[in-house]
Enzyme design. Structure first.
Site, PDB file in Angstrom:
ATOM      1  N   SER A  34      38.871 -32.159  19.070  1.00 19.49           N
ATOM      2  CA  SER A  34      39.356 -31.198  18.230  1.00 19.49           C
ATOM      3  C   SER A  34      38.744 -29.746  18.383  1.00 19.49           C
ATOM      4  O   SER A  34      37.658 -29.662  18.511  1.00 19.49           O
ATOM      5  CB  SER A  34      38.579 -31.831  16.758  1.00 19.49           C
ATOM      6  OG  SER A  34      38.670 -30.937  15.883  1.00 19.49           O
ATOM      7  N   CYS A  92      30.990 -34.921   6.361  1.00 18.17           N
ATOM      8  CA  CYS A  92      31.403 -35.644   5.458  1.00 18.17           C
ATOM      9  C   CYS A  92      30.415 -36.698   4.652  1.00 18.17           C
ATOM     10  O   CYS A  92      30.834 -36.708   3.517  1.00 18.17           O
ATOM     11  CB  CYS A  92      32.200 -36.748   5.980  1.00 18.17           C
ATOM     12  SG  CYS A  92      33.407 -36.047   7.112  1.00 18.17           S
ATOM     13  N   GLN A 108      32.765 -34.891  19.352  1.00 16.41           N
ATOM     14  CA  GLN A 108      31.659 -33.937  19.580  1.00 16.41           C
ATOM     15  C   GLN A 108      31.385 -33.768  20.972  1.00 16.41           C
ATOM     16  O   GLN A 108      30.627 -33.138  21.110  1.00 16.41           O
ATOM     17  CB  GLN A 108      30.683 -34.746  19.002  1.00 16.41           C
ATOM     18  CG  GLN A 108      30.564 -34.888  17.266  1.00 16.41           C
ATOM     19  CD  GLN A 108      30.384 -33.489  16.826  1.00 16.41           C
ATOM     20  OE1 GLN A 108      29.959 -32.571  17.378  1.00 16.41           O
ATOM     21  NE2 GLN A 108      30.638 -33.363  15.435  1.00 16.41           N
ATOM     22  N   ASN A 163      28.240 -37.934  16.205  1.00 14.12           N
ATOM     23  CA  ASN A 163      28.085 -36.791  15.584  1.00 14.12           C
ATOM     24  C   ASN A 163      26.663 -36.626  14.883  1.00 14.12           C
ATOM     25  O   ASN A 163      26.420 -35.517  14.312  1.00 14.12           O
ATOM     26  CB  ASN A 163      29.179 -36.326  14.433  1.00 14.12           C
ATOM     27  CG  ASN A 163      29.592 -37.563  13.719  1.00 14.12           C
ATOM     28  OD1 ASN A 163      29.606 -38.985  14.223  1.00 14.12           O
ATOM     29  ND2 ASN A 163      29.813 -37.488  12.312  1.00 14.12           N
ATOM     30  N   THR A 191      56.811 -28.386  13.301  1.00 10.33           N
ATOM     31  CA  THR A 191      57.095 -27.394  14.292  1.00 10.33           C
ATOM     32  C   THR A 191      55.619 -27.191  14.981  1.00 10.33           C
ATOM     33  O   THR A 191      54.410 -27.005  14.176  1.00 10.33           O
ATOM     34  CB  THR A 191      57.404 -26.199  13.802  1.00 10.33           C
ATOM     35  OG1 THR A 191      58.502 -26.605  13.164  1.00 10.33           O
ATOM     36  CG2 THR A 191      57.464 -25.070  14.474  1.00 10.33           C
TER      37      THR A 191
HETATM   38  N1  PLP Z   1      35.021 -37.496  14.994  1.00 11.43           N
HETATM   39  C1  PLP Z   1      33.774 -37.088  14.729  1.00 11.43           C
HETATM   40  C2  PLP Z   1      32.743 -37.651  15.766  1.00 11.43           C
HETATM   41  C3  PLP Z   1      33.599 -35.958  14.349  1.00 11.43           C
HETATM   42  O1  PLP Z   1      32.285 -35.427  14.235  1.00 11.43           O
HETATM   43  C4  PLP Z   1      34.720 -35.295  13.474  1.00 11.43           C
HETATM   44  C5  PLP Z   1      34.161 -34.143  12.614  1.00 11.43           C
HETATM   45  O2  PLP Z   1      33.101 -34.086  12.024  1.00 11.43           O
HETATM   46  C6  PLP Z   1      35.649 -35.751  13.488  1.00 11.43           C
HETATM   47  C7  PLP Z   1      36.155 -36.938  14.196  1.00 11.43           C
HETATM   48  C8  PLP Z   1      37.063 -35.495  12.813  1.00 11.43           C
HETATM   49  O3  PLP Z   1      37.305 -34.009  13.139  1.00 11.43           O
HETATM   50  P1  PLP Z   1      38.273 -33.099  12.456  1.00 11.43           P
HETATM   51  O4  PLP Z   1      37.274 -32.340  11.456  1.00 11.43           O
HETATM   52  O5  PLP Z   1      38.990 -31.846  13.368  1.00 11.43           O
HETATM   53  O6  PLP Z   1      39.374 -34.093  11.587  1.00 11.43           O
END
Ligand code: PLP
Length: 395
Positions: free
Chosen positions: A205, A331, A185, A157, A243
């Site tokens: 996601s 993050c 990603q 990411n 649900t």
């Molecule tokens: N994995 C990667 C490589 C990501 O970049 C992210 C979010 O930035 C996630 C997992 C987490 O995804 P979500 O925000 O849907 O929990």
């Protein structure tokens, strides 16, 4: 002032066709588990979406579980495979207490694994090279009879590097060890084929592929048994109680359908934009390092280190000019710690702190890149002029 969104790895805008699918689905309020006609209408929408998500990664619809986010999908695999509960312990799960992962995973992989480490699991944190690539030879050496799970992301990411997932999964399979890949990603951006790569689990996601937040999916290969983390009713084959989020699921299905249709066109266009940005930065600004692999990379991601200055200051100045970027993953930004990914590829702390992630999406245009290249050199120069570290500093 123009508004340029270059933070698509943090989250993407909702695609217009996905918005339309949500609008059309607003009356699907029935509970997909109800047997009456309103419940069955919701059930049909959920199952139609499951087919579309499955098609995105070449899985069978029954191999797709809907979750609330990529983090939940990752937690479900890691906790579900290692669960020691006698009630849900499956024949398929091995008794071993060793997990292999890398030093560049997203926190939604590293944190549940660290939690297991505190509970007595042994963890091998594979290093990566200067481009962020995992060496398959190191995986082979690390696997033992105690290994229960290997978790390696498809694409990073922060720097965009794409890992050799088919080769890595083959090694795990050769030792009958489950292989999980976090493709959050990569899904929708690269062609993904779970049958060809041979992975057992794959996370994706919605909000990274132009669907809204609050919906995601996990591919679980047919025949693989895991324990649920969110325990409740029988929803999602008993693997994820609660649900179903019908509207979110409908949106994710639509986003996958659009991604399959537009993928090739988008990849080509985004590569051109990324190249224009990369070359422009290198031509106009001295003392820049581009991070990640030069070819094995997401077309959407460009990580650049601007020496002698702080990424945070660059981000704020660009933001004041209408350009949205990130200093690392969503993050780790906001934290004073340098990114673990940038440290893992060997950047010293001070360079890791001067790094900006530009992440592109389908809405970006040549004009966005031109505006960014018009604004960025001035921003970097102003900050360098104030930096005592810059050799030509005015301070
Ligand atoms: N994995 C990667 C490589 C990501 O970049 C992210 C979010 O930035 C996630 C997992 C987490 O995804 P979500 O925000 O849907 O929990």
């Amino acid at each position: 002032m123009p508004q340029v969104y270059l933070d698509n790895n943090a989250t993407t805008p909702i695609h217009p066709e996905v918005k339309q699918a949500i609008t059309d689905g607003l009356d699907l309020f029935g509970n997909a588990s109800s047997e009456h006609f309103l419940g069955q209408a919701a059930r049909k929408a959920v199952e139609d979406a499951r087919k579309k998500v499955a098609a995105l990664v070449n899985a069978k619809p029954a191999e797709i579980i809907f979750t609330s986010c990529g983090s939940e999908s990752n937690n479900l695999v890691i906790k579900g495979v290692t669960c020691q509960d006698i009630i849900c312990k499956s024949e398929a799960s091995k008794p071993g207490k060793h997990i292999i992962t890398t030093q560049i995973e997203h926190p939604s992989v590293t944190n549940p694994i660290k939690s297991l480490e505190r509970q007595g699991f042994k963890v091998t944190w594979l290093p990566v090279d200067q481009y962020g690539l995992v060496d398959p030879g190191l995986l082979s050496k690390a696997i033992s009879k105690q290994t229960v799970l290997v978790s390696i992301m498809t694409a990073n990411n922060e720097i965009g590097t794409i890992e050799p997932i088919a080769e890595l999964a083959k090694i795990a399979r050769g030792h009958e060890v489950y292989f999980h890949t976090d493709a959050v990603q990569a899904a929708g951006k690269l062609e993904i084929d779970v049958k060809e790569t041979g992975v057992d689990f794959l996370s994706l996601s919605g909000h990274k592929l132009y669907a809204p937040k609050g919906v995601a999916a996990l591919y679980i290969r047919e025949g693989v048994v895991v324990c649920p983390v969110l325990q409740g009713g029988h929803q999602e084959r008993g693997l994820r109680g609660g649900t179903e989020n019908t509207l979110g699921i409908v949106a994710l299905g639509k986003a996958c359908e659009v991604a399959i249709r537009d993928r090739e066109k988008n990849i080509e266009r985004l590569w051109k934009l990324r190249e224009r940005l990369r070359k422009g930065i290198l031509e106009k600004i001295p003392e820049v390092v581009i991070n990640g692999h030069p070819e094995k990379t997401l077309p959407t991601t460009l990580s650049a280190t601007f020496k002698f200055i702080e990424g945070e200051s660059i981000l704020l100045r660009l933001s004041s000019k209408g350009i949205a970027v990130s200093t690392g993953s969503a993050c780790s930004s906001g934290s004073l710690e340098p990114s673990h990914v940038l440290l893992a590829i060997g950047l010293p702390h001070e360079l890791a702190h001067g790094t900006i992630r530009f992440s592109l999406g389908f809405e970006n245009t040549d004009a966005d890149i031109d505006y960014t290249l018009e604004v960025l050199p001035g921003v970097i120069q102003q900050l360098r002029d104030m930096s005592p570290l810059w050799p030509g500093s005015k301070k």
